[in-house]
Structure formats: C-alpha cells, structure tokens
Scaffold this active site. Sequence first.
Site, PDB file in Angstrom:
ATOM      1  N   CYS A   2       0.859  -1.172   0.000  1.00 55.17           N
ATOM      2  CA  CYS A   2       0.000   0.000   0.000  1.00 55.17           C
ATOM      3  C   CYS A   2       0.900   1.228   0.000  1.00 55.17           C
ATOM      4  CB  CYS A   2      -0.939   0.098   1.195  1.00 55.17           C
ATOM      5  SG  CYS A   2      -1.948  -1.349   1.452  1.00 55.17           S
ATOM      6  N   ARG A  27       3.307  -0.221  -5.324  1.00 52.89           N
ATOM      7  CA  ARG A  27       3.168  -0.756  -3.972  1.00 52.89           C
ATOM      8  C   ARG A  27       1.861  -1.532  -3.798  1.00 52.89           C
ATOM      9  NH1 ARG A  27       6.854   2.320  -0.548  1.00 52.89           N
ATOM     10  NH2 ARG A  27       5.908   1.335   1.251  1.00 52.89           N
ATOM     11  N   TRP A  74      -2.909  -2.731  -1.523  1.00 53.46           N
ATOM     12  CA  TRP A  74      -2.699  -4.154  -1.782  1.00 53.46           C
ATOM     13  C   TRP A  74      -3.423  -4.871  -0.651  1.00 53.46           C
ATOM     14  CZ3 TRP A  74      -0.194  -8.367   0.634  1.00 53.46           C
ATOM     15  CH2 TRP A  74      -0.031  -9.490  -0.178  1.00 53.46           C
ATOM     16  N   ASN A  98      -0.836   1.839   5.858  1.00 51.61           N
ATOM     17  CA  ASN A  98      -0.027   0.808   5.217  1.00 51.61           C
ATOM     18  C   ASN A  98       0.488  -0.089   6.324  1.00 51.61           C
ATOM     19  OD1 ASN A  98       1.792  -0.717   3.730  1.00 51.61           O
ATOM     20  ND2 ASN A  98       3.394   0.845   3.829  1.00 51.61           N
ATOM     21  N   GLY A  99       0.237  -1.386   6.238  1.00 47.33           N
ATOM     22  CA  GLY A  99       0.697  -2.312   7.279  1.00 47.33           C
ATOM     23  C   GLY A  99      -0.456  -3.184   7.733  1.00 47.33           C
ATOM     24  N   GLU A 479      14.870 -18.386 -10.829  1.00 44.60           N
ATOM     25  CA  GLU A 479      14.507 -16.991 -11.100  1.00 44.60           C
ATOM     26  C   GLU A 479      13.723 -16.883 -12.423  1.00 44.60           C
ATOM     27  OE1 GLU A 479      14.167 -14.302  -9.814  1.00 44.60           O
ATOM     28  OE2 GLU A 479      14.521 -12.668 -11.208  1.00 44.60           O
ATOM     29  N   LYS A 483      10.001 -15.359 -12.746  1.00 43.43           N
ATOM     30  CA  LYS A 483       9.662 -14.236 -13.637  1.00 43.43           C
ATOM     31  C   LYS A 483       8.492 -14.618 -14.535  1.00 43.43           C
ATOM     32  CE  LYS A 483      11.292 -11.527 -12.161  1.00 43.43           C
ATOM     33  NZ  LYS A 483      12.278 -11.382 -11.146  1.00 43.43           N
ATOM     34  N   GLU A 486       5.133 -14.880 -12.559  1.00 39.81           N
ATOM     35  CA  GLU A 486       4.501 -13.678 -12.022  1.00 39.81           C
ATOM     36  C   GLU A 486       3.992 -12.730 -13.094  1.00 39.81           C
ATOM     37  OE1 GLU A 486       7.008 -11.288  -9.465  1.00 39.81           O
ATOM     38  OE2 GLU A 486       8.767 -11.732 -10.668  1.00 39.81           O
ATOM     39  N   HIS A 502      14.913 -37.539 -10.767  1.00 41.46           N
ATOM     40  CA  HIS A 502      14.386 -38.024  -9.488  1.00 41.46           C
ATOM     41  C   HIS A 502      12.897 -37.742  -9.325  1.00 41.46           C
ATOM     42  CE1 HIS A 502      18.382 -39.119  -8.298  1.00 41.46           C
ATOM     43  NE2 HIS A 502      18.812 -37.914  -8.641  1.00 41.46           N
ATOM     44  N   LYS A 602       4.875  -4.470  -5.225  1.00 44.40           N
ATOM     45  CA  LYS A 602       6.326  -4.425  -5.289  1.00 44.40           C
ATOM     46  C   LYS A 602       6.980  -4.648  -3.932  1.00 44.40           C
ATOM     47  CE  LYS A 602      10.200  -3.311  -7.438  1.00 44.40           C
ATOM     48  NZ  LYS A 602      10.681  -4.445  -8.220  1.00 44.40           N
TER      49      LYS A 602
HETATM   50  C1  F6R Z   1      10.059 -11.040  -8.008  1.00 41.16           C
HETATM   51  C2  F6R Z   1      10.076 -10.050  -6.956  1.00 41.16           C
HETATM   52  C3  F6R Z   1       9.898 -10.495  -5.547  1.00 41.16           C
HETATM   53  C4  F6R Z   1      10.884  -9.760  -4.625  1.00 41.16           C
HETATM   54  C5  F6R Z   1      10.603 -10.109  -3.164  1.00 41.16           C
HETATM   55  C6  F6R Z   1      11.608  -9.464  -2.227  1.00 41.16           C
HETATM   56  O1  F6R Z   1      10.229 -10.453  -9.262  1.00 41.16           O
HETATM   57  O2  F6R Z   1      10.213  -8.872  -7.209  1.00 41.16           O
HETATM   58  O3  F6R Z   1      10.046 -11.872  -5.436  1.00 41.16           O
HETATM   59  O4  F6R Z   1      12.183 -10.108  -4.994  1.00 41.16           O
HETATM   60  O5  F6R Z   1       9.316  -9.677  -2.822  1.00 41.16           O
HETATM   61  O6  F6R Z   1      11.556  -8.071  -2.295  1.00 41.16           O
HETATM   62  P1  F6R Z   1      12.771  -7.209  -1.791  1.00 41.16           P
HETATM   63  O7  F6R Z   1      13.949  -7.526  -2.621  1.00 41.16           O
HETATM   64  O8  F6R Z   1      12.319  -5.789  -1.935  1.00 41.16           O
HETATM   65  O9  F6R Z   1      12.999  -7.573  -0.342  1.00 41.16           O
END
Ligand code: F6R
Length: 607
Positions: A2, A27, A74, A98-99, A479, A483, A486, A502, A602
Amino acid sequence: MCGIIGIVGKEAVSDRLVDGLKRMEYRGYDSAGVCTVENSQLIRRRAEGKLFNLVNVLKSDDAPGHTGIAHTRWATHGAPTTSNAHPHATGEVALVHNGIIENFKPLRDELIKRGRQFESETDTEVVAHLVSEQVEDGKSPEEAVQAVLPQLRGAFALAIAFRSHPGLLIGARLGSPLVVGYGDGETYLGSDALALAPLTQQISYLEEGDWVVVTEDGATIYDNQNKAVEREVTTSGVSAATIEKGQYRHYMQKEIFEQPTVVAQTLQSYIRPLEQQVALPQMGFDLESIKRITIVACGTSYYAGMVAKYWFETFARVPVDLDVASEFRYREPVLEPGGLALFISQSGETADTLAALRHSKENDQKIAVVVNVPTSSMAREADLLLPTHAGPEIGVASTKAFSCQLAVLAALAAHLAVVKGKMSREEEMDVVRHLTEAPAALNAALAYDEAIADMAHLVAPARDVLYLGRGPDYPLALEGALKLKEISYIHAEGYASGEMKHGPIALIDEAVPVIVLAPSGPLFEKTVSNMQEVRARGGKIVLISDADGLAEAGEGCMATIEMPRVHPLIAPLVYAVPVQLLAYHVAVAKGTDVDQPRNLAKSVTVE
Ligand code: F6R
C-alpha cells in the site's frame, strides 16, 4: 504494501494526491482513494481496481480542498472492493494505512460493544473509530492520536485527517515506512521519497514509533515517548525524471535495458579497476573472524543469495546457511554469537526480511545488508550497508536490482576470500577483471532481445514450463520460472538439472517447454546430459548457451538463445538477461499487465 500520501497545502490537493499515488502504484493496485477536508467536511472518493478508476470517479465528482490524504491498496484484510478501499472514515476523521493492525479483532469487538458501526472488513477501520471516539470525547487531534497509538499492535504507517481541522494532518509510523516532505508553504507525508518527488526533495525519515503533526508551516515530530524530536532533513536524490518510462513500453523493459549502466554504477563502489582490487566500505567489525554466514531474503533477492552461497563457499570457504525470510525465525535457527547475517532486499522494507534481520540482531549477529533503497529500514539497521545503485525499480518484477545484487555479492565474496587468505592476489585481479567485463557482456546479451521476442510465441501457449540449470545457474532457473509465473501467469518450475531424473521428468511431454541454462564451462557437459534425458522423452527444449555450447548441443532443440561467451563468475549476471527477456516477451504476447501483474505488489511490508 500500500502507498500513502498526504498534503497540507495552499492550493487544491486532489490532483497532486492522485499523481503521488501514480508513483506508488507499484506498492499495490487493488483499489485507491482520496479524502480531502473542505468547509468542515470530509470529502471521500474511492474506487475498486486500478488508479484510473479513481481518476474517472474524480472527473465526475471532484474532491476540493487544500488538505487531503490518499491511498493505493494491496489487499490484506478484506477483498479489494470499494467499501474496503482506504481512506476509512467516520464522521470526524479519515485515515489511510499501510501495514497490518494485528490486534484489530479484539479492538473491533470492543468497539462494536461500544456501539460503533463498521462498514468494511479491514483491520484499518478500527483505528479510524478509535481516533474518532477520542475526538468525539472532546480531545484534540494530538491527544486523540497519543491515546490510540499505544493500543495498536502490528505494523503501520498512518496519515489521518480531521473534519474540524482543515490544514492539519497527523502521521505515525511503526514498522512501515513514512516520510515527511517540506515544500514552500506546504508539507507532505508519503510512503517514500518517490511519491513526493515532484513536490519536494526535502525529506525527513520518521523513526520507529515516531508520530508527526503536519501543517502548512512544517512538521513537529514526536518520538514514542511523545517527546518532540528533530529528525534530519535530507535532500532526496530521486527526481521525477528518473521514474519515467522514456522510450520503453513498460518499466520492466526499461529496467532490463538499464542493467549494463546500473551494474557498472554499482561496481564503481566495490572494485578499483586501476589497482585491480576489490574494495568494500569500512565496516565496524572484523570480517576475517567471520566463521559462518546466514543469508536471508525473499523471492528474487533470495535467488541472488543462492548464487552468493556458491561464491562465499567456493572463494572464501566460509559455510553459508540460506533461508527464505518467512521461514527463518520459525525454524529456530542456531546462530552462534559473532556470526554474519546477510540480508538482501531491493526495497529494504520487506516485512519478512526485516523481521529476520531484527531476530538476528537480537541473537548477536553482525548485520550486513545489500539493499537498493539506502534510506530504507534495513539500511538504517545494518552494521554493514552495501548499497546497490540500480536506481528506482518500478516494475513489480525485479530485474536490475537482481543483477546489481549479484555484482555486490561477488565483490563481497571475493573480499572475504582475500581477508581470509583464501584468494591470491592473481585470483583477486582475475575476479576484478571479470566483474569489469560484466557491463559489456550484459550489453551483448541484450542484443538478442529481438531474437527472444521472435521465439516467445513458442512458449506463450504453454500451460507449464520447466527451467533447468546447474551450479550457480540453478538459482537462475528458479529466477526464470519466477519471472515467467509472475508476469505471464504460466505455471513454471525451476529445477537443478540433475534432479529431473528423481521425479519431475515424469512431467515431460511435447506440451511442456523446457528452458535449459547451460553456459559453456565446467558444468556444461553434465547439464547437456540432463537435457538429452528430457529430449529422449519428447521434451521440447529451448537451450540458452553461448556459440560453443549451441554448436555442441543446439541441434534438435525447439529454439536456441545465444549468449556471449563469458567467464563462469559473471554467467549468472548475464544469463539473468535472457530469462528476464523471455518472461517479458511471453507476457507481452499474452497481453498481461507486465508492470502490475495481478495479485502482486512491489514492496511486501506485511508478514
Ligand atoms: C520477483 C520479486 C519479488 C521480490 C521479493 C523481495 O520479481 O520482485 O520476489 O524479490 O518480494 O523483495 P525485496 O527484494 O524488496 O525484499
């Protein structure tokens, strides 16, 4: 998550509040709302879904007034509906949050017993009622907030507006970030300096437990003992221009293409190319005495930590424990006093990682933090701050922060090896040379963008995709799968290539593309053998390798993606590019919302 913003100004605020929300949409983007104070009235406008819905509401029904608060959500408690959208209001107060208020349930039950009526399912609304009760009892806004804050458990950044006090907002922070911005006859509150970038560069960061009274003349900040305190005013380097998309279609695309520049920028702080030395910032503890490292992070940052584990163990011969932050505290990790706990985070605010950091601190660990936001909570609580210089990352899927994290971690691992006497001068010079080559290699990898765009249609129709890698390229497989999941909503899994036989090999058929990451080098032959096992079972392979690798094993693949030939040390940085680009182009082909994928945000500031 948020994003929150507040303005006490000289002119109408609603457009500027919405503009601030645009900057914070990363956010959260489940719903949005504003509330202004005008003629002793709280004027509230809210809308479900993306911010443009709120913009449309305001077009037909503006919110006039020189004081206001706004929120982009969010969802945690309660579905993303208009009635759950912030601001939450009573007749007297409106607030954004926020929280998470962890004790909202008993507070709500008590409030209901006292006859208060709730209109949302959120945890936040209890705070609006608690403050409102005090105000209705004749308390001043300051007294009301002072009485309520000690009742709240959990994490919050709050901005509160009062019907009978136009020209005044109160903010408070515990566990979630909140900044105060100083303008010319105007004062602001925001979740971060980015939100306030077009309004002001003069920023104070509130500390844990602080609350603040904001008027057009400035701000008075109080600590958790209600004592007036001074908090430094800093000039934020974030300009509105650095957060524009420029020539790119999406932020994610722009951020992928920024990698050569930002990795070079980051490396400048960690290597001295002329002396061919690794150079770390001064640290207040003796790195040589470190016997064990605990790395903790989430998501993409966790995968950077996974690559770093290989480096710390290979170069410095220091054992590394690695945990996802949400699991770390709950497995009661054994932390020997004096160990090094290393946290990796783009935002520096991820609640799980921050909680793990605090747990480690309580257990006598030295705290090192690799973080992209140098003013974040994690940065402030570190003994050793190792900033990445990726610049603001707006796309929800992390890209450039990841490659910059890898650059810092490679330098740190080499430095640890040097101080521990495990790396010779020649080896250190080699590491510096290879790291110096990384920006050019990233550029060369980006040159395959069009080729990757051209083959994305082969992956876009798939329901499931597997990624395989070995050694430090295994985290890259994870990774790549993250990607793709998501931003394109295709189910994907990353596996250590040797692990396929396995179990997961049972999934292979001609409908499941298998993306193999295999730079030539010591592990190439083994990865290719695993790839052949997949091919023998009808699997459709996309091989990502350099020209030598493709010449040796590319025949019969559904597609190949060529990468420049690079040293194994920088291969994880370089191979990040094709997995990012592939996910990006598949998402574009599927028409998903690349920068704001569904259900995500984010910065995840709830546990
Ligand atoms: C994936 C992504 C998330 C963040 C995770 C940690 O693309 O962005 O998996 O990597 O939420 O966020 P940070 O790095 O801000 O602690």
